[in-house]
Write an enzyme that holds these catalytic residues in place. Sequence first.
Site, PDB file in Angstrom:
ATOM      1  N   ASP A 291       0.873  -1.167   0.000  1.00 10.90           N
ATOM      2  CA  ASP A 291       0.000   0.000   0.000  1.00 10.90           C
ATOM      3  C   ASP A 291       0.916   1.225   0.000  1.00 10.90           C
ATOM      4  O   ASP A 291       2.110   1.130   0.308  1.00 10.90           O
ATOM      5  CB  ASP A 291      -0.893  -0.021   1.240  1.00 10.90           C
ATOM      6  CG  ASP A 291      -1.788   1.203   1.343  1.00 10.90           C
ATOM      7  OD1 ASP A 291      -2.349   1.619   0.316  1.00 10.90           O
ATOM      8  OD2 ASP A 291      -1.896   1.754   2.455  1.00 10.90           O
TER       9      ASP A 291
ATOM     10  N   ASP B 297      -0.101   5.080   1.012  1.00 10.15           N
ATOM     11  CA  ASP B 297      -0.312   6.051   2.085  1.00 10.15           C
ATOM     12  C   ASP B 297      -0.233   5.384   3.453  1.00 10.15           C
ATOM     13  O   ASP B 297      -1.013   4.489   3.763  1.00 10.15           O
ATOM     14  CB  ASP B 297      -1.680   6.735   1.931  1.00 10.15           C
ATOM     15  CG  ASP B 297      -1.819   7.455   0.599  1.00 10.15           C
ATOM     16  OD1 ASP B 297      -0.805   7.963   0.101  1.00 10.15           O
ATOM     17  OD2 ASP B 297      -2.944   7.507   0.060  1.00 10.15           O
TER      18      ASP B 297
ATOM     19  N   ARG C 179     -11.783   7.126  -2.971  1.00 12.96           N
ATOM     20  CA  ARG C 179     -12.251   8.400  -2.420  1.00 12.96           C
ATOM     21  C   ARG C 179     -13.782   8.492  -2.331  1.00 12.96           C
ATOM     22  O   ARG C 179     -14.336   8.818  -1.279  1.00 12.96           O
ATOM     23  CB  ARG C 179     -11.716   9.540  -3.287  1.00 12.96           C
ATOM     24  CG  ARG C 179     -11.924  10.923  -2.696  1.00 12.96           C
ATOM     25  CD  ARG C 179     -11.539  11.992  -3.693  1.00 12.96           C
ATOM     26  NE  ARG C 179     -10.266  11.664  -4.349  1.00 12.96           N
ATOM     27  CZ  ARG C 179      -9.903  12.152  -5.528  1.00 12.96           C
ATOM     28  NH1 ARG C 179     -10.715  12.945  -6.196  1.00 12.96           N
ATOM     29  NH2 ARG C 179      -8.725  11.851  -6.051  1.00 12.96           N
TER      30      ARG C 179
ATOM     31  N   ASP D  78      -1.586  -0.746   6.020  1.00 11.59           N
ATOM     32  CA  ASP D  78      -1.779  -0.096   7.315  1.00 11.59           C
ATOM     33  C   ASP D  78      -3.249   0.147   7.623  1.00 11.59           C
ATOM     34  O   ASP D  78      -3.575   0.664   8.688  1.00 11.59           O
ATOM     35  CB  ASP D  78      -1.023   1.236   7.368  1.00 11.59           C
ATOM     36  CG  ASP D  78      -1.676   2.313   6.513  1.00 11.59           C
ATOM     37  OD1 ASP D  78      -1.800   3.471   6.970  1.00 11.59           O
ATOM     38  OD2 ASP D  78      -2.078   2.008   5.375  1.00 11.59           O
TER      39      ASP D  78
END
Length: 240
Positions: free
Chosen positions: A16, A18, A63, A196
Amino acid sequence: MAELPDLTRFDGVLFDLDGVLTPTAEVHMHAWQSMFTELFASWGVEPAYRESDYFEHLDGKKRYDGVASLLRSRDVEVPWGDPSDDPSVDTICGIGNRKNVVFERVLRADGIAPYPGSLALVEKLQAAGVPIAVVSSSKNAREVLTVAGIIDRFPVIMDGVVAESEHLASKPAPDVFARAAELLGVDPARSAAVEDAHSGVRSAASAGYGLVVGVDRGAGAQALRDAGAHVVVDDLAVFA
């Protein structure tokens, strides 16, 4: 801590972005909080935006899916709209685009650098000849990787733009991690995924990855394990 697995022994390692490779999660958190705090106040929505909303509804998701999830948690329904909607429009897409304006402004003003421990692991894997990829829900992934100076390290970048063009479901569905492994030419069962976010961990686990590493940047170690992480660490430096 029990002995950690050797990531160089896996057929591929898919990261991943971010919060794993770069601290952009902090920029995303700030952008979401600023935008939703103002939006909820102007609409009289209760309860007000809180930090836990990021981890429960936004973190790791595409998003617009994140916007829809958070508004649904407040029993707020607005039209989906279109990705071309102006940021001032009160649609799912318009609200998502509004947040992105804040994110891009902060990213360009402040820049971004990869986590030192993550960069060290990437360099170790490259030196060992292990194929690596990025699997991000963000449509900003390529810009973030470029600003961070590491885009050339990843031959496969599965981001929000690719996911949308190929009609892949958002994390926690397995689609993006499954497709990324296919593009990288590796078997998920013999590969490792590094995430994360709760949704990202669930995505990789559902795609059948042989090892799912959770990086606890605030989501909570137990929550990451509950989502399917086999190992949880605070920083990827422990693998480097």
